[in-house]
Write an enzyme that holds these catalytic residues in place. Structure first.
Site, PDB file in Angstrom:
ATOM      1  N   GLU A   1      -6.085   5.922  -3.604  1.00 52.06           N
ATOM      2  CA  GLU A   1      -6.328   5.146  -2.388  1.00 52.06           C
ATOM      3  C   GLU A   1      -7.064   3.846  -2.673  1.00 52.06           C
ATOM      4  OE1 GLU A   1      -4.999   5.355   0.351  1.00 52.06           O
ATOM      5  OE2 GLU A   1      -4.135   7.366   0.235  1.00 52.06           O
TER       6      GLU A   1
ATOM      7  N   HIS B   1       1.869   4.067  -3.218  1.00 46.32           N
ATOM      8  CA  HIS B   1       2.051   5.508  -3.040  1.00 46.32           C
ATOM      9  C   HIS B   1       3.456   5.977  -3.430  1.00 46.32           C
ATOM     10  CE1 HIS B   1      -1.835   5.952  -1.365  1.00 46.32           C
ATOM     11  NE2 HIS B   1      -1.585   5.474  -0.161  1.00 46.32           N
TER      12      HIS B   1
ATOM     13  N   HIS C   1       0.831  -1.208   0.000  1.00 50.24           N
ATOM     14  CA  HIS C   1       0.000   0.000   0.000  1.00 50.24           C
ATOM     15  C   HIS C   1       0.866   1.260   0.000  1.00 50.24           C
ATOM     16  CE1 HIS C   1      -3.822   2.097   1.550  1.00 50.24           C
ATOM     17  NE2 HIS C   1      -2.890   3.042   1.586  1.00 50.24           N
ATOM     18  N   GLU C   2       1.793   1.335   0.959  1.00 51.26           N
ATOM     19  CA  GLU C   2       2.562   2.566   1.161  1.00 51.26           C
ATOM     20  C   GLU C   2       3.733   2.714   0.196  1.00 51.26           C
ATOM     21  OE1 GLU C   2       1.500   4.857   3.003  1.00 51.26           O
ATOM     22  OE2 GLU C   2       0.031   3.841   4.260  1.00 51.26           O
TER      23      GLU C   2
END
Length: 495
Positions: A342, A311, A306-307
């Site tokens: 997101e 991102h 996710h991070e």
């Protein structure tokens, strides 16, 4: 008190996908990590009334605060000691530990005029990352962390009217109000205080909850309760045991090796975070902050996908594109990057899980909607339908009510609905989306991919390892649909 460690492997060439973070225009700095989410600090312009006012903006922050920008490097200073990191969401001084995971002892390359990225391009086979030897002694004075160029620091003054809203809306007195709330048998409505209160107009923009996907959110959670009996059992069975700090370091380092980004990101752990993790820029360096109280053995890699895998990589890829600045985004008429940003990151959080139930995204969506109609205390009791543990319920209520002073009033911070919103929209069009291209183009909506691909710079893009096998990736998306009992017919009806 903060402790910081610098982890290195032996002197070796940088991995094939290692990025050299060098001089980038200040416009690019501003936008690299701005995703408009709760996992990343959001860069907001001060409202129009601030522009009209001759007074100094009340939102001006000190230089050492967490910065919503990009990760870059300036010329390393010989012998420069590592600096202490601040918690990315502000407030309090928790015990936290920082490490810089590095793939080399040698100094980083000297800055050049433009960013230079050495990585896998579209269509290439997964890169081979060299084996790393054991970590060196902490606090090695030879290791230099990448930092922002001087021009970017000067930009701080220019950006005085810009604010990391997620830092500003974290209550400063949350512990004291929690004690009062628990002592009142959960009937007291907290009165939150803020070190840097956000403009009411800004808060009003984020006080519009939607019920568009409320039915799906409730159904997803009810399915989980049917399978596991309670959220607490779901968490233990699917998430596994909480990890110690040493295991977190080990797993993060292992993941960075797979992605070829060892040496690029400072990692810190803390228990003072409303989210499970956040990717920010602290003291001019890319920083991943992990909430140690929620880091579970089967969920940690999903958080890293996710991070970092979403991102961070999309932020780096965005630097190469003509729309890397806010001016460029306007010129090319780009849609907002959320809910795509997101939604994609949240899909990657549950990718490859044995049970990819979208519980967290569903509960965040539901909680925000209910908060818009309820007081804090009413919301807390309402969540008892899905979550028994009072500490977990408290955390969700604070997330939904943050920004408010008097939580006896209905109201919400609606950003947390973006996760389920983005997930469902991406799943709806999953057969039409070119996911590697969506990653390569940087911070763009999936709706803009087709018209932007002809303008894109594709030579040095970063594609995460888990996206290399597109057949397997598509299978996982289908599995997420099945486990959450979502159908194409249903999604076509609501989207």
């Amino acid at each position: 008190m903060s402790k910081k460690y610098i982890l290195n492997s032996a002197d070796k060439p940088l991995s094939p996908s290692q990025v050299y973070l060098e001089k980038i225009s200040s416009d690019v700095l501003k936008d690299l990590f701005s995703t408009g989410s709760s996992s990343l600090n959001v860069l907001l312009q001060a409202e129009e009334e601030e522009k009209k006012s001759p007074k100094q903006s009340p939102f001006k922050r000190p230089k050492t605060s967490v910065k919503c920008g990009a990760t870059l490097s300036k010329r390393n200073r010989p012998g420069m000691a590592p600096k202490k990191m601040r918690a990315p969401e502000g407030g309090g001084k928790p015990a936290q530990t920082n490490r810089f995971l590095s793939g080399s002892n040698s100094n980083l390359p000297k800055p050049a005029r433009n960013i230079t990225v050495v990585g896998s391009t579209m269509g290439l086979t997964p890169r081979i990352v060299p084996q790393l030897r054991k970590m060196c002694i902490p606090n090695s004075p030879r290791t230099k962390l990448p930092s922002l160029h001087k021009a970017a620091i000067a930009r701080e003054v220019e950006n005085a009217k810009k604010l990391c809203i997620l830092t500003a809306i974290k209550p400063a007195n949350v512990d004291r109000e929690k004690a009062k709330f628990f002592k009142s048998d959960f009937n007291y409505n907290p009165q939150f205080e803020y070190n840097n209160p956000v403009s009411p107009l800004v808060l009003a923009r984020h006080n519009n909850a939607s019920d568009r996907f409320l039915t799906q959110a409730v159904h997803i959670m009810e399915l989980a309760l049917q399978r596991y009996g309670s959220y607490e059992t779901f968490e233990q069975v699917t998430g596994g045991n909480l990890l110690t700090k040493s295991r977190i370091w080990h797993n993060v380092k292992k993941y960075m090796e797979k992605e070829g980004c060892l040496g690029e990101i400072v990692v810190q752990v803390t228990d003072d975070l409303l989210s499970r993790a956040s990717m920010t820029v602290v003291n001019s360096r890319p920083t991943l902050t992990i909430n140690v109280s929620t880091a579970r053995e089967h969920w940690l890699e999903g958080m890293l996908r996710h991070e970092i895998g979403t991102h961070y990589f999309r932020g780096i890829n965005n630097c190469h594109q003509p729309w890397s600045s806010s001016v460029g985004r306007k010129k090319h008429n780009l849609k907002p990057l959320n809910p795509t940003e997101e939604g994609l990151a949240s899909i990657h959080s549950v990718l490859f899980r044995k049970d990819p139930t979208l519980w967290r995204a569903a509960l965040l969506y539901y909680t925000v909607y209910q908060a818009s109609h309820m007081s804090f205390s009413q919301l807390f009791h309402n969540l008892g339908r899905f979550v028994q543990d009072p500490n977990t319920r408290w955390d969700y209520c604070v997330r939904a009510k943050r920004g408010q002073i008097d939580t006896a009033q209905p109201g919400c911070f609606s950003k947390d609905q973006v996760y389920l919103d983005g997930i469902l929209k991406i799943l709806r069009y999953r057969d039409k989306i070119n996911f590697p291209l969506l990653m390569a183009l940087g911070k763009v909506s999936f709706e803009d991919v087709d018209r932007l691909k002809a303008l894109a710079q594709m030579e040095n893009v970063r594609i995460p390892h888990f996206m290399q096998d597109q057949a397997r990736y598509a299978e996982q998306l289908t599995k997420i649909m099945a486990v959450n009992q979502l159908t194409d017919e249903e999604l076509k009806t609501i989207i």
